[in-house]
Scaffold this active site. Sequence first.
Site, PDB file in Angstrom:
ATOM      1  N   ASP A  14       0.802  -1.218   0.000  1.00 34.46           N
ATOM      2  CA  ASP A  14       0.000   0.000   0.000  1.00 34.46           C
ATOM      3  C   ASP A  14       0.838   1.273   0.000  1.00 34.46           C
ATOM      4  O   ASP A  14       0.445   2.298   0.542  1.00 34.46           O
ATOM      5  CB  ASP A  14      -0.994  -0.005   1.193  1.00 34.46           C
ATOM      6  CG  ASP A  14      -1.808  -1.281   1.198  1.00 34.46           C
ATOM      7  OD1 ASP A  14      -2.348  -1.610   0.129  1.00 34.46           O
ATOM      8  OD2 ASP A  14      -1.864  -1.960   2.234  1.00 34.46           O
ATOM      9  N   HIS A  42      -4.484  -2.562  -5.872  1.00 26.81           N
ATOM     10  CA  HIS A  42      -3.819  -1.385  -6.418  1.00 26.81           C
ATOM     11  C   HIS A  42      -4.855  -0.385  -6.908  1.00 26.81           C
ATOM     12  O   HIS A  42      -5.736  -0.735  -7.683  1.00 26.81           O
ATOM     13  CB  HIS A  42      -2.893  -1.779  -7.583  1.00 26.81           C
ATOM     14  CG  HIS A  42      -1.661  -2.504  -7.121  1.00 26.81           C
ATOM     15  ND1 HIS A  42      -0.682  -2.933  -7.977  1.00 26.81           N
ATOM     16  CD2 HIS A  42      -1.252  -2.848  -5.889  1.00 26.81           C
ATOM     17  CE1 HIS A  42       0.269  -3.517  -7.284  1.00 26.81           C
ATOM     18  NE2 HIS A  42      -0.053  -3.492  -6.015  1.00 26.81           N
TER      19      HIS A  42
END
Length: 315
Positions: A14, A42
């Site tokens: 992340d 994503h």
Amino acid sequence: MKDNAVIIGLQYGDEGKGRVSAHFIDDYDWSVRYSGGSNAGHTVYDEAGVKYKLHHLPAGAVFGKKVALHAGMVVNESELMEEYKALSHNFPLYISEAVHLTQPEHLAKDAQGSGIGSTKKGIAYVYADRAARKGIRAETLKKKYSALNFYKGMPPLKPGERALYEGAQGIMLDIDYGNYPYVTSSSIGPSIFSGISRVIGVMKAYVSRVGDGPPYHQDQEALRKAGQEYGTTTGRPRKCFWLDLDQMDYALSVVNPDEIVVTKLDILDGMKIKVIEFGREKEIGDLDAYKNFLINRFPAIKWFSDSPKGSLIKI
Ligand code: IMP
Ligand code: MG
């Protein structure tokens, strides 16, 4: 071809690899994912500014690039097909025959609890079967999906074509280099560095973590709120921390990137920014002071991203 590049997360996933990949993809013909599975999430904006949450597909899928799901990945067939159909973008999809497929029993086992707070996508159990040499691979899907392109070995680049390899998770979740056992079940780098001459590391301006295990620093509610830090895959609130210099030094000693992108600097605007050094908090100052501090401390930093849609600024 020696001109391929790879994007690697330098923290706990992340870091914003998706948007970084979207930025660099212009220069490449292929967008390749090579590890993990639908545990990853994503976030990518396409050219029209529309937001997508991708789990298997790398960022190039929304930019019409040739897309490959490469060896080292594990794929949940029905989730992948949903993700593929949900995109209105046209792109050719290539799948390595060596990709492993998630089976219902993998999901059932992970649902009972992995003990370390997994994403419950069956990841550990698919990789366990792969290692035990009893997994089911994508080669078994060849007859079923005639519109997809299956390949052996490396993605079939034509002469002159270049590939951007998009990592999933981050180095601290790597099965060997991360905080074992609080890690995922794959390597964060590609298993073969064939033709890769550029390593792009991605670090977020602060740290977030989903799942159990380190870091054990003071959780920063203000960072979570400002950065909207909730898991793309699970929706779980991410624990948030100031940037940990020692963790970054370790990550750089392992990954040794040619260039580093710092993401989400805009989130820190207006805050009294701190870092963690030797396990203790140290105040740096405002955003400008922090940027200067980062460039001095980590000379490989070449790019800042400080707007929500992630356009990168070259240092
Ligand atoms: P698994 O990969 O689902 O088995 O989860 C193992 C650990 O990795 C857990 O701590 C997860 O929260 C973490 N993890 C796996 N994938 C990601 C990701 O893409 N971003 C952040 N954390 C992840
Ligand atoms: Mg993610």
